[in-house]
Design a protein around this motif. Structure first.
Motif, PDB file in Angstrom:
ATOM      1  N   TYR A  10       0.831  -1.203   0.000  1.00  0.00           N
ATOM      2  CA  TYR A  10       0.000   0.000   0.000  1.00  0.00           C
ATOM      3  C   TYR A  10       0.867   1.256   0.000  1.00  0.00           C
ATOM      4  O   TYR A  10       0.529   2.259  -0.645  1.00  0.00           O
ATOM      5  N   MET A  11       1.970   1.218   0.733  1.00  0.00           N
ATOM      6  CA  MET A  11       2.870   2.373   0.754  1.00  0.00           C
ATOM      7  C   MET A  11       3.431   2.648  -0.643  1.00  0.00           C
ATOM      8  O   MET A  11       3.529   3.801  -1.067  1.00  0.00           O
ATOM      9  N   HIS A  12       3.804   1.583  -1.357  1.00  0.00           N
ATOM     10  CA  HIS A  12       4.274   1.751  -2.739  1.00  0.00           C
ATOM     11  C   HIS A  12       3.179   2.373  -3.599  1.00  0.00           C
ATOM     12  O   HIS A  12       3.443   3.282  -4.396  1.00  0.00           O
ATOM     13  N   ALA A  13       1.966   1.892  -3.452  1.00  0.00           N
ATOM     14  CA  ALA A  13       0.854   2.422  -4.251  1.00  0.00           C
ATOM     15  C   ALA A  13       0.642   3.899  -3.985  1.00  0.00           C
ATOM     16  O   ALA A  13       0.417   4.693  -4.913  1.00  0.00           O
ATOM     17  N   LEU A  14       0.737   4.306  -2.728  1.00  0.00           N
ATOM     18  CA  LEU A  14       0.493   5.701  -2.362  1.00  0.00           C
ATOM     19  C   LEU A  14       1.621   6.627  -2.800  1.00  0.00           C
ATOM     20  O   LEU A  14       1.427   7.842  -2.877  1.00  0.00           O
ATOM     21  N   GLN A  15       2.776   6.064  -3.123  1.00  0.00           N
ATOM     22  CA  GLN A  15       3.843   6.895  -3.686  1.00  0.00           C
ATOM     23  C   GLN A  15       3.432   7.468  -5.040  1.00  0.00           C
ATOM     24  O   GLN A  15       3.855   8.565  -5.402  1.00  0.00           O
ATOM     25  N   PHE A  16       2.628   6.725  -5.766  1.00  0.00           N
ATOM     26  CA  PHE A  16       2.251   7.133  -7.121  1.00  0.00           C
ATOM     27  C   PHE A  16       0.848   7.741  -7.179  1.00  0.00           C
ATOM     28  O   PHE A  16       0.564   8.540  -8.072  1.00  0.00           O
ATOM     29  N   ARG A  44      -5.504   8.116  -3.312  1.00  0.00           N
ATOM     30  CA  ARG A  44      -6.448   7.105  -3.803  1.00  0.00           C
ATOM     31  C   ARG A  44      -7.254   6.544  -2.630  1.00  0.00           C
ATOM     32  O   ARG A  44      -6.708   5.962  -1.694  1.00  0.00           O
ATOM     33  N   THR A  45      -8.559   6.726  -2.694  1.00  0.00           N
ATOM     34  CA  THR A  45      -9.417   6.418  -1.550  1.00  0.00           C
ATOM     35  C   THR A  45      -9.384   4.943  -1.174  1.00  0.00           C
ATOM     36  O   THR A  45      -9.258   4.599   0.009  1.00  0.00           O
ATOM     37  N   THR A  46      -9.486   4.062  -2.153  1.00  0.00           N
ATOM     38  CA  THR A  46      -9.520   2.640  -1.828  1.00  0.00           C
ATOM     39  C   THR A  46      -8.208   2.171  -1.209  1.00  0.00           C
ATOM     40  O   THR A  46      -8.211   1.350  -0.291  1.00  0.00           O
ATOM     41  N   THR A  47      -7.093   2.696  -1.705  1.00  0.00           N
ATOM     42  CA  THR A  47      -5.804   2.298  -1.141  1.00  0.00           C
ATOM     43  C   THR A  47      -5.670   2.775   0.293  1.00  0.00           C
ATOM     44  O   THR A  47      -5.240   2.022   1.178  1.00  0.00           O
ATOM     45  N   LEU A  48      -6.030   4.029   0.547  1.00  0.00           N
ATOM     46  CA  LEU A  48      -5.964   4.558   1.909  1.00  0.00           C
ATOM     47  C   LEU A  48      -6.863   3.760   2.847  1.00  0.00           C
ATOM     48  O   LEU A  48      -6.491   3.452   3.989  1.00  0.00           O
ATOM     49  N   THR A  49      -8.057   3.423   2.376  1.00  0.00           N
ATOM     50  CA  THR A  49      -8.997   2.672   3.207  1.00  0.00           C
ATOM     51  C   THR A  49      -8.461   1.281   3.519  1.00  0.00           C
ATOM     52  O   THR A  49      -8.473   0.831   4.667  1.00  0.00           O
ATOM     53  N   ASN A  50      -7.974   0.600   2.495  1.00  0.00           N
ATOM     54  CA  ASN A  50      -7.443  -0.744   2.724  1.00  0.00           C
ATOM     55  C   ASN A  50      -6.210  -0.722   3.606  1.00  0.00           C
ATOM     56  O   ASN A  50      -6.011  -1.626   4.426  1.00  0.00           O
TER      57      ASN A  50
END
Length: 308
Positions: A167-173, A177-183
């Motif tokens: 998830y941290m990698h995803a949030l770098q880009f 993103r709401t779903t990523t933050l929620t998960n």
């Protein structure tokens, strides 16, 4: 031989040659008609025809893309559209077959890998879905949705540390993103990091596309920390006052420090606590306490779910 006889002989030879040629010549019209019909049948649909097919009902769409796939089985766009339409009508195995064939020709297609992983995830094949998502991160390292989807497979398998790294990698880009933050928040909740979960869920809830479930998850994270007044404020916008009060009372009882097993066994069923679920990710491992979404359906139990 006289010149007259010579002329007659030459004329006879010429007539014989021309007659033979006419007898063996093919019929050009029949051959050209069949060739034109075959060429027309194998001609790809136009952009307008494809757009119209995608506006049609699911079965019509699947039939259309099936025909296009027969014409051009190695066309990646056609394969993806065909697999999506098959998935929509519930033909998961056929969709997997089409994607597997496409990936032989296009092994580095992140779109094909993501679709393959989603279908496998929906079918419960979490391990292979994780491999597909991981491969997608390799071929497209800045693809946020691939990292986020990979995180959900780790959470599903109880590997929450790896999930949170994904998830941290995803949030770098895609930092918001709401779903990523929620998960991410729900994954932290599963590992007992209530403050971290609250922080991520606050970020998610602040987004314009955050729905009621995101705020419910934030309210639960607050309630588990004993922040009942704030929990009521957050949850009040999405649930009736009576339900909010019941949720707060139930959570207050659940987190009391000195609770015996008998007391917990006699506690009322958690029929009113809002569901923990992200808006658009795949399911993760459920917590030990099952909670329910009584505002939507008080009869139906719901557990913490992450969606892709």
């Amino acid at each position: 031989m006289s010149s007259a006889k010579t002329s007659l002989a030459l004329l006879a030879f010429a007539l014989a040659a021309s007659t033979t040629g006419c007898a063996t010549a093919p019929k050009p019209s029949a051959k050209s008609d069949s060739e034109r019909a075959l060429a027309a049948a194998m001609k790809p649909a136009t952009a307008e025809e494809r757009a119209a097919a995608n506006r049609a009902d699911p079965l019509t769409r699947a039939n259309f893309w099936g025909k296009e796939n027969l014409k051009a089985p190695e066309d990646l766009t056609v394969s993806l559209e065909f697999a999506r339409s098959l998935r929509e009508i519930g033909s998961q195995e056929r969709a997997l077959d089409i994607l597997s064939r496409a990936l032989i020709v296009h092994p580095d297609s992140p779109e094909a890998l993501m679709l393959l992983g989603r279908i496998q995830m929906a079918s419960g094949d979490i391990a292979n879905a994780g491999r597909a998502f991981h491969r997608a991160t390799e071929v497209d390292p800045e693809r946020a949705e691939a990292w986020a989807a990979l995180g959900t497979t780790f959470d599903q398998q109880g590997q929450h540390g790896l999930a949170q790294t994904s998830y941290m990698h995803a949030l770098q880009f895609e930092p918001s993103r709401t779903t990523t933050l929620t998960n991410y928040g729900l994954s932290l909740l599963l590992t007992g990091d209530l403050a971290g979960a609250e922080a991520k869920l606050r970020q998610a809830a602040a987004n314009p596309d955050a729905g009621a479930r995101v705020t419910e998850n934030l309210a639960l994270a607050l309630g588990l920390q004993g922040k009942f007044d704030e929990m009521k404020t957050v949850s009040g916008a999405a649930a009736p006052k009576q339900v909010v009060e019941q949720n707060a009372a139930l959570l207050r009882d659940l987190i009391k420090p000195a609770r015996s097993w008998d007391a917990l066994a006699d506690a009322p069923a958690p029929s009113t606590v809002a569901a923990l679920s992200a808006p658009a990710e795949t399911p993760a491992a459920a917590p030990t306490t099952t909670v329910e979404d009584s505002a939507a359906n008080p009869e139906q139990p719901r557990t913490l779910r992450l969606r892709n």
